[in-house]
Design an enzyme around this catalytic site. Structure first.
Site, PDB file in Angstrom:
ATOM      1  N   GLY A 279       0.841  -1.191   0.000  1.00  0.00           N
ATOM      2  CA  GLY A 279       0.000   0.000   0.000  1.00  0.00           C
ATOM      3  C   GLY A 279       0.874   1.238   0.000  1.00  0.00           C
ATOM      4  O   GLY A 279       2.068   1.174   0.323  1.00  0.00           O
TER       5      GLY A 279
ATOM      6  N   GLN B  47       3.263   9.866   1.678  1.00  0.00           N
ATOM      7  CA  GLN B  47       4.535   9.164   1.551  1.00  0.00           C
ATOM      8  C   GLN B  47       5.307   9.564   0.307  1.00  0.00           C
ATOM      9  O   GLN B  47       6.507   9.298   0.207  1.00  0.00           O
ATOM     10  CB  GLN B  47       4.314   7.643   1.523  1.00  0.00           C
ATOM     11  CG  GLN B  47       3.825   7.080   2.851  1.00  0.00           C
ATOM     12  CD  GLN B  47       3.716   5.570   2.791  1.00  0.00           C
ATOM     13  OE1 GLN B  47       2.716   5.046   2.352  1.00  0.00           O
ATOM     14  NE2 GLN B  47       4.762   4.880   3.221  1.00  0.00           N
TER      15      GLN B  47
ATOM     16  N   CYS C 143       6.862  -0.430   6.857  1.00  0.00           N
ATOM     17  CA  CYS C 143       6.374   0.777   6.185  1.00  0.00           C
ATOM     18  C   CYS C 143       7.485   1.290   5.276  1.00  0.00           C
ATOM     19  O   CYS C 143       8.642   1.364   5.690  1.00  0.00           O
ATOM     20  CB  CYS C 143       5.996   1.836   7.217  1.00  0.00           C
ATOM     21  SG  CYS C 143       5.384   3.356   6.469  1.00  0.00           S
ATOM     22  N   LEU C 144       7.132   1.623   4.054  1.00  0.00           N
ATOM     23  CA  LEU C 144       8.125   2.129   3.102  1.00  0.00           C
ATOM     24  C   LEU C 144       8.808   3.387   3.626  1.00  0.00           C
ATOM     25  O   LEU C 144       9.927   3.691   3.237  1.00  0.00           O
ATOM     26  CB  LEU C 144       7.453   2.430   1.765  1.00  0.00           C
ATOM     27  CG  LEU C 144       6.880   1.208   1.031  1.00  0.00           C
ATOM     28  CD1 LEU C 144       5.976   1.658  -0.116  1.00  0.00           C
ATOM     29  CD2 LEU C 144       7.995   0.324   0.519  1.00  0.00           C
TER      30      LEU C 144
ATOM     31  N   HIS D  35      -3.644   0.862   8.128  1.00  0.00           N
ATOM     32  CA  HIS D  35      -2.278   1.411   8.060  1.00  0.00           C
ATOM     33  C   HIS D  35      -2.245   2.651   7.147  1.00  0.00           C
ATOM     34  O   HIS D  35      -1.676   3.686   7.514  1.00  0.00           O
ATOM     35  CB  HIS D  35      -1.338   0.315   7.534  1.00  0.00           C
ATOM     36  CG  HIS D  35       0.098   0.707   7.393  1.00  0.00           C
ATOM     37  ND1 HIS D  35       1.117   0.136   8.130  1.00  0.00           N
ATOM     38  CD2 HIS D  35       0.701   1.626   6.576  1.00  0.00           C
ATOM     39  CE1 HIS D  35       2.273   0.689   7.780  1.00  0.00           C
ATOM     40  NE2 HIS D  35       2.061   1.589   6.842  1.00  0.00           N
ATOM     41  N   GLU D  36      -2.866   2.533   5.976  1.00  0.00           N
ATOM     42  CA  GLU D  36      -2.811   3.643   5.009  1.00  0.00           C
ATOM     43  C   GLU D  36      -3.646   4.840   5.463  1.00  0.00           C
ATOM     44  O   GLU D  36      -3.253   5.997   5.270  1.00  0.00           O
ATOM     45  CB  GLU D  36      -3.255   3.167   3.619  1.00  0.00           C
ATOM     46  CG  GLU D  36      -2.429   2.028   3.028  1.00  0.00           C
ATOM     47  CD  GLU D  36      -0.932   2.274   3.034  1.00  0.00           C
ATOM     48  OE1 GLU D  36      -0.495   3.434   2.998  1.00  0.00           O
ATOM     49  OE2 GLU D  36      -0.178   1.279   3.091  1.00  0.00           O
TER      50      GLU D  36
ATOM     51  N   HIS E 225      -1.778   6.887   7.811  1.00  0.00           N
ATOM     52  CA  HIS E 225      -0.848   7.806   7.145  1.00  0.00           C
ATOM     53  C   HIS E 225      -1.522   9.141   6.828  1.00  0.00           C
ATOM     54  O   HIS E 225      -0.902  10.198   6.914  1.00  0.00           O
ATOM     55  CB  HIS E 225      -0.338   7.205   5.828  1.00  0.00           C
ATOM     56  CG  HIS E 225       0.882   6.344   5.969  1.00  0.00           C
ATOM     57  ND1 HIS E 225       2.071   6.812   6.481  1.00  0.00           N
ATOM     58  CD2 HIS E 225       1.112   5.047   5.651  1.00  0.00           C
ATOM     59  CE1 HIS E 225       2.973   5.842   6.466  1.00  0.00           C
ATOM     60  NE2 HIS E 225       2.417   4.746   5.968  1.00  0.00           N
TER      61      HIS E 225
HETATM   62 NI    NI Z   1       3.294   2.888   5.686  1.00  0.00          NI
END
Ligand code: NI
Length: 188
Positions: free
Chosen positions: A46, A51, A89-90, A131-132, A135
């Site tokens: 995702g 991000q 997480c990226l 999670h997204e 963000h």
């Molecule tokens: Ni993340």
């Protein structure tokens, strides 16, 4: 389409509550398309717009072969929780911890054309949506850790000095292959 560079923890955009999308046009379509391509490139599960430095309420997802995007998402979570699963997480390369998430959720919002979207999710998809959406509210998965895991994570973040290694981790991330939820971030 374009592969976008991913913002790393320490960047204020990741701690900013993102704005609702109000303009639906070619610019938004390009954003969704670029985010999707970037997510696929890093084999992520995702990606949320903050991000990639865009403070707008958009995320893309890719779980178990199901891919999509939701704009201005609102979640209706179940009261109960699912078994903890490891998340990464990226934006926090190299870190992975089990996170407590609601068992199911219904995500409603719109797509890039402004058409209503409603997705019922459980398991990894429900986890991804939570999670997204976090963000979009400036929340990172490490904020949801407790006890020893939280201490360990915060210590690792401090020690990693992320802002100075962004280039390196980006290159490393691009080589990461994996299909587990851990590939939310390069969990290596
Ligand atoms: Ni993340």
């Amino acid at each position: 389409m374009a592969i976008l560079s991913i913002r790393i923890i320490g960047d204020p955009v990741l701690r900013t509550v993102a704005d609702p999308v109000t303009e639906f046009g070619p610019e938004l379509a390009k954003l969704v398309s670029d985010m999707t391509e970037t997510m696929e490139d890093v084999d992520g599960a995702g990606l949320a717009a903050p991000q990639i430095g865009v403070s707008q309420r958009v995320f893309t997802y890719r779980i178990g072969g199901v891919e999509g995007h939701i704009i201005n998402p609102v979640l209706e979570n179940s009261d109960d929780f699912q078994p903890d699963e490891v998340e990464g997480c990226l934006s926090i390369p190299g870190l992975a911890f089990p996170v407590r998430r609601r068992r199911t959720t219904r995500a409603t919002g719109v797509d890039m054309n402004g058409n209503p979207v409603s997705v019922e999710a459980e398991g990894m998809l429900a986890r991804c949506f939570q999670h997204e959406t976090d963000h979009l509210d400036g929340i990172l998965f490490t904020d949801r850790l407790e006890g020893e895991d939280r201490k360990t994570a915060l210590r690792a973040i401090r020690a990693a000095n992320y802002h100075s290694v962004t280039e390196r981790t980006t290159a490393k991330r691009a080589n990461t292959v994996g299909s587990s939820f851990g590939s939310f971030g390069a969990a290596e």
